[in-house]
Write a protein that holds these residues in place. Structure first.
Motif, PDB file in Angstrom:
ATOM      1  N   ASP A   1     -10.968  -0.530  -0.015  1.00  0.00           N
ATOM      2  CA  ASP A   1      -9.827  -1.120   0.692  1.00  0.00           C
ATOM      3  C   ASP A   1      -8.546  -0.839  -0.085  1.00  0.00           C
ATOM      4  OD1 ASP A   1      -7.952  -2.677   1.985  1.00  0.00           O
ATOM      5  OD2 ASP A   1      -9.315  -4.332   2.352  1.00  0.00           O
ATOM      6  N   GLY A   2      -7.723   0.070   0.444  1.00  0.00           N
ATOM      7  CA  GLY A   2      -6.491   0.418  -0.249  1.00  0.00           C
ATOM      8  C   GLY A   2      -5.367  -0.557   0.008  1.00  0.00           C
ATOM      9  N   ARG A   3      -5.406  -1.281   1.137  1.00  0.00           N
ATOM     10  CA  ARG A   3      -4.324  -2.214   1.455  1.00  0.00           C
ATOM     11  C   ARG A   3      -4.315  -3.399   0.513  1.00  0.00           C
ATOM     12  NH1 ARG A   3      -5.855  -2.715   7.648  1.00  0.00           N
ATOM     13  NH2 ARG A   3      -7.877  -2.495   6.625  1.00  0.00           N
ATOM     14  N   LYS A   4      -5.491  -3.903   0.145  1.00  0.00           N
ATOM     15  CA  LYS A   4      -5.578  -5.044  -0.767  1.00  0.00           C
ATOM     16  C   LYS A   4      -5.680  -4.623  -2.224  1.00  0.00           C
ATOM     17  CE  LYS A   4      -7.779  -8.161   2.572  1.00  0.00           C
ATOM     18  NZ  LYS A   4      -8.961  -9.041   2.830  1.00  0.00           N
ATOM     19  N   ARG A   5      -5.693  -3.291  -2.466  1.00  0.00           N
ATOM     20  CA  ARG A   5      -5.804  -2.768  -3.842  1.00  0.00           C
ATOM     21  C   ARG A   5      -7.024  -3.365  -4.552  1.00  0.00           C
ATOM     22  NH1 ARG A   5      -3.432   1.624  -4.707  1.00  0.00           N
ATOM     23  NH2 ARG A   5      -3.189   1.148  -6.902  1.00  0.00           N
TER      24      ARG A   5
ATOM     25  N   SER B   1      -9.084   2.769  -4.214  1.00  0.00           N
ATOM     26  CA  SER B   1      -8.281   3.768  -3.501  1.00  0.00           C
ATOM     27  C   SER B   1      -6.897   3.831  -4.132  1.00  0.00           C
ATOM     28  CB  SER B   1      -8.173   3.402  -2.018  1.00  0.00           C
ATOM     29  OG  SER B   1      -7.272   4.253  -1.352  1.00  0.00           O
TER      30      SER B   1
ATOM     31  N   ASN C   1       0.540 -10.024  -2.637  1.00  0.00           N
ATOM     32  CA  ASN C   1       0.546  -8.973  -3.669  1.00  0.00           C
ATOM     33  C   ASN C   1       1.142  -9.443  -4.992  1.00  0.00           C
ATOM     34  OD1 ASN C   1      -0.486  -7.179  -1.679  1.00  0.00           O
ATOM     35  ND2 ASN C   1       1.596  -6.807  -0.956  1.00  0.00           N
TER      36      ASN C   1
ATOM     37  N   SER D   1       6.744  -5.007   9.527  1.00  0.00           N
ATOM     38  CA  SER D   1       6.425  -4.818  10.938  1.00  0.00           C
ATOM     39  C   SER D   1       6.828  -6.008  11.792  1.00  0.00           C
ATOM     40  CB  SER D   1       4.921  -4.569  11.084  1.00  0.00           C
ATOM     41  OG  SER D   1       4.183  -5.665  10.572  1.00  0.00           O
TER      42      SER D   1
ATOM     43  N   GLU E   1      -4.356   5.061  -2.570  1.00  0.00           N
ATOM     44  CA  GLU E   1      -3.395   5.070  -1.469  1.00  0.00           C
ATOM     45  C   GLU E   1      -3.455   3.745  -0.718  1.00  0.00           C
ATOM     46  OE1 GLU E   1      -4.873   8.379   0.718  1.00  0.00           O
ATOM     47  OE2 GLU E   1      -3.924   9.882  -0.564  1.00  0.00           O
ATOM     48  N   PRO E   2      -2.407   3.414   0.064  1.00  0.00           N
ATOM     49  CA  PRO E   2      -2.432   2.169   0.850  1.00  0.00           C
ATOM     50  C   PRO E   2      -3.515   2.165   1.924  1.00  0.00           C
ATOM     51  CG  PRO E   2      -0.199   3.035   0.641  1.00  0.00           C
ATOM     52  CD  PRO E   2      -1.104   4.097   0.148  1.00  0.00           C
ATOM     53  N   SER E   3      -3.989   3.349   2.319  1.00  0.00           N
ATOM     54  CA  SER E   3      -5.049   3.431   3.325  1.00  0.00           C
ATOM     55  C   SER E   3      -6.414   3.353   2.656  1.00  0.00           C
ATOM     56  CB  SER E   3      -4.918   4.729   4.119  1.00  0.00           C
ATOM     57  OG  SER E   3      -4.933   5.843   3.244  1.00  0.00           O
ATOM     58  N   ASN E   4      -7.437   3.129   3.473  1.00  0.00           N
ATOM     59  CA  ASN E   4      -8.794   3.047   2.953  1.00  0.00           C
ATOM     60  C   ASN E   4      -9.293   4.415   2.507  1.00  0.00           C
ATOM     61  OD1 ASN E   4      -8.710   0.372   3.540  1.00  0.00           O
ATOM     62  ND2 ASN E   4     -10.224   0.415   5.177  1.00  0.00           N
TER      63      ASN E   4
END
Length: 533
Positions: free
Chosen positions: A322-326, A389, A269, A239, A391-394
């Motif tokens: 939290d899917g972004r931080k896995r 999660s 990551n 981004s 997925e990358p989303s929550n």
């Protein structure tokens, strides 16, 4: 005459030594065969008595040997050639008419090396390159114009990469600015390479090694803009405008990020307790020329023990994953009976659940919706639950653990939670829907909501399946009724909703409320009334 003299000398030199003239002011790629030396030469341009020169050699794979020697033409040879007295017999005496001086420079290794010297008109410089390990290639840059801008970007006086911080999944790096970047910000940028094998002393060495390690496409894409087409699964435009390439090679993960003119970067990551090697290259995207900072390495920390939450018998907890931080969430339960029931209700997103006992995984599953698991063991057994999660989303989920002696968290569920609509029974002001029930008497509440056609995906995708009728507006309520049938094949009910607008899209929801009072939401159904009747 002087020009013909120089051309004659170059011709003699090539015939005797089988060498090729090295281009001035241009980077030359040279391919070397194992154990076969390759020679090049260069001479001073006509009309110049002396000039400084530099030769930069960049090995692109294995260590090589290279050297520079000097040949001087004798005054007798120059005099005869200038007066036209040079004949074929002189070619046989060519070796005697040139004097081989001691070697000016020699090097063995795989580092980028530069030799600077002074060239004279009566001197021919010979460069010899040799690879003793395997076939390889190198780049050579010769220039006698030291007043022009350098082909290669300049490094700072201290070209080291500093490791500012390390944790279990990220490393923060910083380096001093290149003077070239400060002058030409539009065309010169920093690119970072991370791998699990070792540091690289040049960009072409990194590209060669990674390409030979089994990657599908060359990794030069982000760094030197090579003309290969990228694999879309490897390239990601971040981004903030950074270009990142992540790929799996036989030697581990390889990651490349071009970060523009920033001189610091946090590599995210990463895998805990893993050693990574980091190289920074300052790259001129107009010429593809690059210079390498002194590489560094860092080992990520061991992953901290996850905070474990104790589950109380029969108590419901609600987790946001939290899917972004896995990030994984850990729960622990000590069994009070031999049989234990685990119940999960996914409120949003896809949830991954793993249950283990005595470090042995008993079950692992990913799901969206409702799941029950019955496990049998001993009184006092400790069960560990890990949730995350997929997925990358929550995602969010409700969890309950209880023995068989407690009331179940969820009511008994039908075989399917889908709502069916009947197209033939649609009218301009009514629709008919149906859903499955169970053998137990339960309460069913129906709600409707008028939506726009372009809202369908958003309404169904982002629906929180854990929210009950209390979250709905009173005007959306259609009815509530009790229903059951001991014969499951007949445990189906229908309802006709009237008073609707013609040609309008409606979202219908059904809530099943059992004896525990906790609702279970059926999957929403979207129906559009007929426009003309």
């Amino acid at each position: 005459m002087a020009n013909s003299l120089q051309q004659s000398f170059k011709s003699d030199l090539f015939n005797f030594y089988r060498t090729v003239i090295l281009a001035d002011g241009k980077e030359t790629t040279i391919h070397l065969l194992k154990d076969i030396p390759k020679r090049y030469h260069f001479v001073l341009e006509e009309g110049r008595t002396s000039s400084p020169f530099t030769v930069t050699v960049t090995p692109c794979d294995v260590p090589i040997e290279w050297s520079i020697w000097v040949h001087k033409m004798s005054p007798n040879y120059l005099g005869k050639s200038a007066h036209g007295g040079y004949d074929n017999q002189d070619a046989l005496k060519f070796q005697k008419t040139t004097k081989v001086e001691s070697t000016l420079f020699s090097y063995k290794g795989n580092s980028v090396e530069t030799y600077m010297g002074m060239s004279y008109y009566s001197t021919v410089y010979m460069l010899e390159f040799l690879s003793t390990e395997r076939d390889t290639h190198i780049t050579v840059y010769l220039t006698t114009d030291t007043s022009s801008d350098h082909l290669y970007p300049e490094l700072p006086s201290d070209p080291r990469i500093d490791v500012l911080s390390v944790d279990h999944s990220a490393v923060t790096l910083a380096w001093k600015h290149s003077p070239t970047v400060l002058r030409y910000q539009e065309s010169v940028q920093y690119c970072l390479l991370m791998n699990e094998k070792h540091n690289y002393k040049s960009l072409c060495a990194a590209e060669t090694a990674i390409r030979s390690s089994g990657m599908k496409s060359p990794p030069a894409l982000a760094l030197s803009l090579s003309p290969y087409s990228p694999n879309p699964q490897q390239v990601m435009l971040l981004s903030n405008g950074e270009l990142s390439i992540i790929s799996k090679a036989s030697s581990g993960e390889v990651r490349q990020i071009c970060v523009g003119t920033k001189n610091s970067y946090t590599v995210p990551n990463l895998t805990p307790s893993t050693q990574y090697y980091f190289d920074v290259f300052v790259v001129n995207f107009l010429t593809n020329a690059s210079a390498a900072y002194t590489g560094t390495f860092a080992r990520t920390l061991e992953e901290p023990e996850p905070k474990i939450t104790e589950l109380k018998d029969g108590k419901v907890i609600h987790l946001i994953l939290d899917g972004r931080k896995r990030k994984l969430y850990s729960l622990q339960y000590r069994a009070r009976h031999k049989k234990v029931q685990f119940a999960f209700q996914s409120c949003s997103g896809q949830v991954e659940v793993e249950i283990s006992r005595d470090e042995k995984v008993l079950m692992s599953e990913s799901f969206a919706g409702l799941r029950h698991f019955m496990l049998k063991g001993r009184v006092g057994d400790i069960y560990l639950l890990n949730l995350g999660s997929t997925e990358p989303s929550n995602a969010s989920v409700k969890v309950q653990v209880s023995s068989l002696f407690h009331k179940p968290f969820f009511p008994v569920l039908p075989e399917s939670l889908k709502i069916k609509s009947f197209s033939k029974l649609r009218t301009c002001d009514s629709v008919t829907i149906a859903w499955l029930g169970t053998q137990q008497m339960s309460k069913y509440c129906v709600y409707k909501k008028q939506i726009e056609e372009d809202q369908v995906w958003m309404e169904t995708r982002n629906a929180d399946r854990c929210l009950g009728p209390e979250s709905r507006h009173k005007s959306n309520k259609v009815l509530c009724k009790y229903f059951h049938d001991l014969n499951l094949q007949r445990a189906v009910t229908t309802e006709t909703i009237r008073g609707l607008k013609a040609g309008t899209v409606y979202l219908f929801d059904v809530y099943l409320i059992g004896s525990s009072g906790i609702p279970v939401r059926y999957y929403s159904r979207v129906v559009k009334t007929r426009k003309k009747c």
